[in-house]
Write a protein that holds these residues in place. Structure first.
Motif, mmCIF file in Angstrom:
data_model
loop_
_atom_site.group_PDB
_atom_site.id
_atom_site.type_symbol
_atom_site.label_atom_id
_atom_site.label_comp_id
_atom_site.label_asym_id
_atom_site.label_seq_id
_atom_site.Cartn_x
_atom_site.Cartn_y
_atom_site.Cartn_z
ATOM 1 N N VAL A 27 0.886 -1.165 0.000
ATOM 2 C CA VAL A 27 0.000 0.000 0.000
ATOM 3 C C VAL A 27 0.917 1.206 0.000
ATOM 4 O O VAL A 27 1.821 1.305 0.835
ATOM 5 C CB VAL A 27 -0.916 0.003 1.246
ATOM 6 N N LYS A 28 0.705 2.126 -0.952
ATOM 7 C CA LYS A 28 1.557 3.312 -1.071
ATOM 8 C C LYS A 28 0.704 4.562 -1.029
ATOM 9 O O LYS A 28 -0.417 4.575 -1.501
ATOM 10 C CB LYS A 28 2.307 3.314 -2.408
ATOM 11 N N ASP A 29 1.295 5.594 -0.486
ATOM 12 C CA ASP A 29 0.678 6.915 -0.530
ATOM 13 C C ASP A 29 1.806 7.932 -0.586
ATOM 14 O O ASP A 29 2.855 7.743 0.031
ATOM 15 C CB ASP A 29 -0.205 7.147 0.698
ATOM 16 N N THR A 30 1.597 8.981 -1.353
ATOM 17 C CA THR A 30 2.580 10.050 -1.484
ATOM 18 C C THR A 30 1.870 11.375 -1.240
ATOM 19 O O THR A 30 0.782 11.604 -1.766
ATOM 20 C CB THR A 30 3.206 10.056 -2.890
ATOM 21 N N ARG A 31 2.499 12.220 -0.443
ATOM 22 C CA ARG A 31 1.952 13.549 -0.177
ATOM 23 C C ARG A 31 3.088 14.560 -0.177
ATOM 24 O O ARG A 31 4.231 14.229 0.132
ATOM 25 C CB ARG A 31 1.229 13.591 1.167
ATOM 26 N N LEU A 32 2.733 15.798 -0.500
ATOM 27 C CA LEU A 32 3.697 16.882 -0.437
ATOM 28 C C LEU A 32 3.549 17.545 0.922
ATOM 29 O O LEU A 32 2.543 18.193 1.211
ATOM 30 C CB LEU A 32 3.451 17.894 -1.555
ATOM 31 N N LEU A 33 4.542 17.346 1.762
ATOM 32 C CA LEU A 33 4.561 17.928 3.102
ATOM 33 C C LEU A 33 5.967 18.436 3.377
ATOM 34 O O LEU A 33 6.952 17.828 2.936
ATOM 35 C CB LEU A 33 4.167 16.893 4.156
ATOM 36 N N LEU A 34 6.067 19.529 4.103
ATOM 37 C CA LEU A 34 7.369 20.129 4.425
ATOM 38 C C LEU A 34 8.164 20.402 3.147
ATOM 39 O O LEU A 34 9.368 20.206 3.088
ATOM 40 C CB LEU A 34 8.156 19.235 5.392
ATOM 41 N N ASP A 35 7.443 20.801 2.095
ATOM 42 C CA ASP A 35 8.050 21.121 0.796
ATOM 43 C C ASP A 35 8.819 19.946 0.196
ATOM 44 O O ASP A 35 9.795 20.139 -0.522
ATOM 45 C CB ASP A 35 8.954 22.361 0.909
ATOM 46 N N THR A 36 8.384 18.750 0.505
ATOM 47 C CA THR A 36 9.044 17.540 0.025
ATOM 48 C C THR A 36 7.995 16.488 -0.303
ATOM 49 O O THR A 36 7.013 16.337 0.428
ATOM 50 C CB THR A 36 9.981 16.967 1.117
ATOM 51 N N ARG A 60 1.220 17.342 11.463
ATOM 52 C CA ARG A 60 1.379 18.032 12.746
ATOM 53 C C ARG A 60 2.724 18.753 12.784
ATOM 54 O O ARG A 60 2.812 19.919 13.191
ATOM 55 C CB ARG A 60 1.282 17.028 13.904
ATOM 56 N N ILE A 61 3.771 18.090 12.332
ATOM 57 C CA ILE A 61 5.098 18.696 12.313
ATOM 58 C C ILE A 61 5.114 19.899 11.378
ATOM 59 O O ILE A 61 5.700 20.935 11.694
ATOM 60 C CB ILE A 61 6.165 17.654 11.906
ATOM 61 N N GLN A 62 4.445 19.796 10.245
ATOM 62 C CA GLN A 62 4.391 20.908 9.303
ATOM 63 C C GLN A 62 3.737 22.131 9.946
ATOM 64 O O GLN A 62 4.194 23.265 9.752
ATOM 65 C CB GLN A 62 3.627 20.501 8.045
ATOM 66 N N LYS A 63 2.689 21.920 10.731
ATOM 67 C CA LYS A 63 2.001 23.042 11.396
ATOM 68 C C LYS A 63 2.884 23.712 12.443
ATOM 69 O O LYS A 63 2.646 24.845 12.820
ATOM 70 C CB LYS A 63 0.705 22.555 12.043
ATOM 71 N N ILE A 64 3.900 23.018 12.878
ATOM 72 C CA ILE A 64 4.822 23.555 13.880
ATOM 73 C C ILE A 64 6.070 24.137 13.222
ATOM 74 O O ILE A 64 6.502 25.231 13.557
ATOM 75 C CB ILE A 64 5.230 22.445 14.882
ATOM 76 N N ALA A 65 6.660 23.412 12.268
ATOM 77 C CA ALA A 65 8.017 23.716 11.824
ATOM 78 C C ALA A 65 8.159 24.173 10.376
ATOM 79 O O ALA A 65 9.279 24.324 9.897
ATOM 80 C CB ALA A 65 8.901 22.484 12.047
ATOM 81 N N ASP A 66 7.065 24.433 9.672
ATOM 82 C CA ASP A 66 7.170 24.908 8.292
ATOM 83 C C ASP A 66 7.182 26.429 8.289
ATOM 84 O O ASP A 66 6.173 27.067 8.560
ATOM 85 C CB ASP A 66 6.008 24.384 7.456
ATOM 86 N N ARG A 67 8.329 27.018 7.980
ATOM 87 C CA ARG A 67 8.452 28.466 8.048
ATOM 88 C C ARG A 67 7.624 29.183 6.991
ATOM 89 O O ARG A 67 7.396 30.388 7.092
ATOM 90 C CB ARG A 67 9.916 28.889 7.983
ATOM 91 N N PHE A 68 7.162 28.474 5.987
ATOM 92 C CA PHE A 68 6.360 29.088 4.935
ATOM 93 C C PHE A 68 4.858 29.008 5.220
ATOM 94 O O PHE A 68 4.065 29.569 4.490
ATOM 95 C CB PHE A 68 6.663 28.434 3.582
#
Length: 175
Positions: A27-36, A60-68
């Motif tokens: 099972v695979k899933d791909t998402r764009l998170l943290l500009d990656t 959750r990490i993106q909501k904390i640590a994504d400067r953009f």
């Protein structure tokens, strides 16, 4: 950090648990998170659940640590540079502390205060992109000062001592 490692561990255990089970469908899933682009592959009956849990943690990490991302903890700290301390999620405190705790060779390569330099470079995937002037790079480098990050773990606050500083935690957040 515990939730992060639990989600990643769950994903890895689902992946590793499937190794050797050639008849199981991945099972695979791909998402764009943290500009990656992040791709997770898992095996087993709970593969979808494990992937969902891992992506929930990345979000959750993106909501904390994504400067953009407007309103993220790190963008609020950057906006307040030179001013008052900003209350942040303990995960961001851990990220800063984890970098500071690394041996010197790692600290020399991983700079949380890379924001101004990254902004000057503005690397884009376009044909007309040009590197910045050396004077602009040198001016931005003046704001890379890890010693000017003030951490209050008890109050769960971060402060950048100099106006113009900004954190860029992408490498740490992804790691």
């Amino acid at each position: 950090m515990k939730r992060f490692w639990t989600a990643i561990g769950l994903s890895l255990s689902l992946f590793v648990g499937g190794c050797g089970a050639e008849t199981q469908t991945p099972v695979k899933d791909t998402r764009l998170l943290l500009d990656t682009a992040i791709e997770i592959t898992a095996y087993g009956k709970d593969a979808k659940k494990g992937i969902a849990a891992a992506f929930d943690e990345y979000e959750r990490i993106q909501k904390i640590a994504d400067r953009f991302q407007p309103g993220s903890d790190i963008s609020r700290v950057n906006a307040a540079a030179g001013g008052a301390p900003v209350k942040v999620d303990p995960l961001l405190i851990d990220m800063v502390a984890d970098v500071e705790a690394q041996p010197q060779p790692v600290r020399a390569l991983v700079k949380m205060t890379i924001g101004p330099v990254a902004d000057v470079w503005q690397i884009k995937d376009t044909a007309d992109w040009r590197p910045p002037a050396e004077t602009a790079v040198q001016a931005a480098l003046a704001f890379m000062d890890e010693e000017a990050i003030e951490v209050d773990r008890q109050a769960s606050t971060l402060r950048l001592a100099k106006t113009g500083m900004s954190l860029g935690g992408g490498a740490v957040a992804k790691g």
